[in-house]
Motif scaffolding. Structure first.
Motif, short mmCIF file in Angstrom:
data_model
loop_
_atom_site.label_atom_id
_atom_site.label_comp_id
_atom_site.label_asym_id
_atom_site.label_seq_id
_atom_site.Cartn_x
_atom_site.Cartn_y
_atom_site.Cartn_z
N GLY A 76 -27.76 10.97 -23.34
CA GLY A 76 -28.18 12.20 -23.99
C GLY A 76 -27.09 12.77 -24.90
N GLU A 77 -27.50 13.42 -25.97
CA GLU A 77 -26.54 14.00 -26.90
C GLU A 77 -25.69 15.08 -26.23
N SER A 78 -26.27 15.79 -25.27
CA SER A 78 -25.52 16.83 -24.56
C SER A 78 -24.34 16.23 -23.79
N LYS A 89 -24.45 18.97 -32.27
CA LYS A 89 -25.16 17.69 -32.14
C LYS A 89 -25.22 16.94 -33.47
N LYS A 113 -37.57 10.70 -24.79
CA LYS A 113 -36.44 10.19 -24.01
C LYS A 113 -35.15 10.25 -24.83
N SER A 114 -34.03 10.15 -24.13
CA SER A 114 -32.74 10.11 -24.81
C SER A 114 -32.63 8.82 -25.62
N LYS A 115 -31.88 8.86 -26.69
CA LYS A 115 -31.67 7.66 -27.50
C LYS A 115 -30.94 6.60 -26.67
#
Length: 279
Positions: A76-78, A89, A113-115
């Motif tokens: 996740g970007e977070s 981001k 979904k996350s990348k």
């Protein structure tokens, strides 16, 4: 009654996924563990063309994918923001895009979904291949390399010793390499009237457009990545410009001499403070 003897279960098979999780846990607990970073990152010039943010992401992905013997991983970007210390981001996306441009990383997007990221070092694109087909990449490659600006120089003088005209000529000569002067000047275009207001409030004389462009040929490449990612605001860029001028003592002296010859400029030298803060 004889005591019950417990035999070790060394030969009992466990599920492959369980074995993999156990291996990952063991690796994560190693205090002296490390994940090698391939030599080509330094040897083939990627350190010179990738931004600091992109290098951070490369190290992070190498650790979390190669380090755990994974083929790919959804992150996740977070989490990337937290681990890399980024604030926005957009910085993550720009850095990952730079890595994907050289095929160092493959990014898979799935709705909801996350990348998912895959490290593709073995199929990387050479710097020469990317820069020959992408003028945008060339700008990244050459933005911090002053010798392209001073290609006809003997190497004994710095960029600041060249006039705007000389710099434009040299940059236009390198246009075939994807670095025209207009692209550099267009990275950030300050309003001359507003810029001079900042200059005078800082105790500096007014500056003309030709002198502004001469400085922008150095300032814009320096701040290019921060400008594109929104890491600096327009007001911060005006402030950075003023600080850049104050650090150039020869230019400052020249501006004051110009102001002395131009009686229409009201200059208060007491307002001048050589601000040497971060820029």
């Amino acid at each position: 009654m004889s005591a019950l003897k417990i035999m070790p279960l060394e030969n009992v098979d466990i599920h492959p996924s369980t074995a993999k999780r156990n291996e990952q846990k063991a690796m994560s607990k190693k205090e002296d563990g490390y994940t090698p970073l391939p030599n080509f990152v330094c040897d083939e010039g990627y350190l010179a063309v990738l931004s600091g943010e992109a290098i951070k992401c490369l190290v992070l992905l190498n650790r979390h994918i190669k380090g755990f013997h994974e083929e790919n991983k959804a992150i996740g970007e977070s989490l990337i923001l937290k681990l890399a210390g980024f604030k926005d981001k957009r910085t993550v996306r720009k850095a990952m895009s730079d890595l994907a441009k050289y095929n160092l990383v493959k990014i898979t997007k799935t709705l909801g979904k996350s990348k998912s990221y895959e490290v593709t070092f073995e199929s990387r694109f050479s710097i020469e291949l990317v820069t020959s087909n992408d003028t945008g990449a060339l700008k990244v490659v050459t933005s911090n390399v002053p010798r392209l600006v001073t290609s006809n120089d003997t190497g004994t003088s710095s960029i600041k010793c060249h006039s705007v005209k000389e710099k434009k000529i040299n940059l236009k000569e390198s246009d075939e390499h994807g670095n025209p002067v207009d692209e550099v000047l267009n990275i950030w275009q300050p309003d001359l009237h507003q810029l001079n207001s900042w200059m005078q409030r800082s105790g500096l004389p007014k500056i003309n457009q030709a002198q502004v462009e001469e400085l922008l040929l150095e300032i814009n490449p320096h701040y290019e990545s921060k400008i594109h990612t929104g890491a600096v605001t327009p007001n911060q860029m005006y402030s950075n410009f003023v600080k850049w001028v104050k650090r150039d003592f020869k230019l400052t002296e020249k501006l004051f001499k110009q102001a002395a010859q131009d009686n229409t400029q009201a200059i208060n030298p007491e307002s001048f403070e050589a601000d040497m803060g971060d820029w």
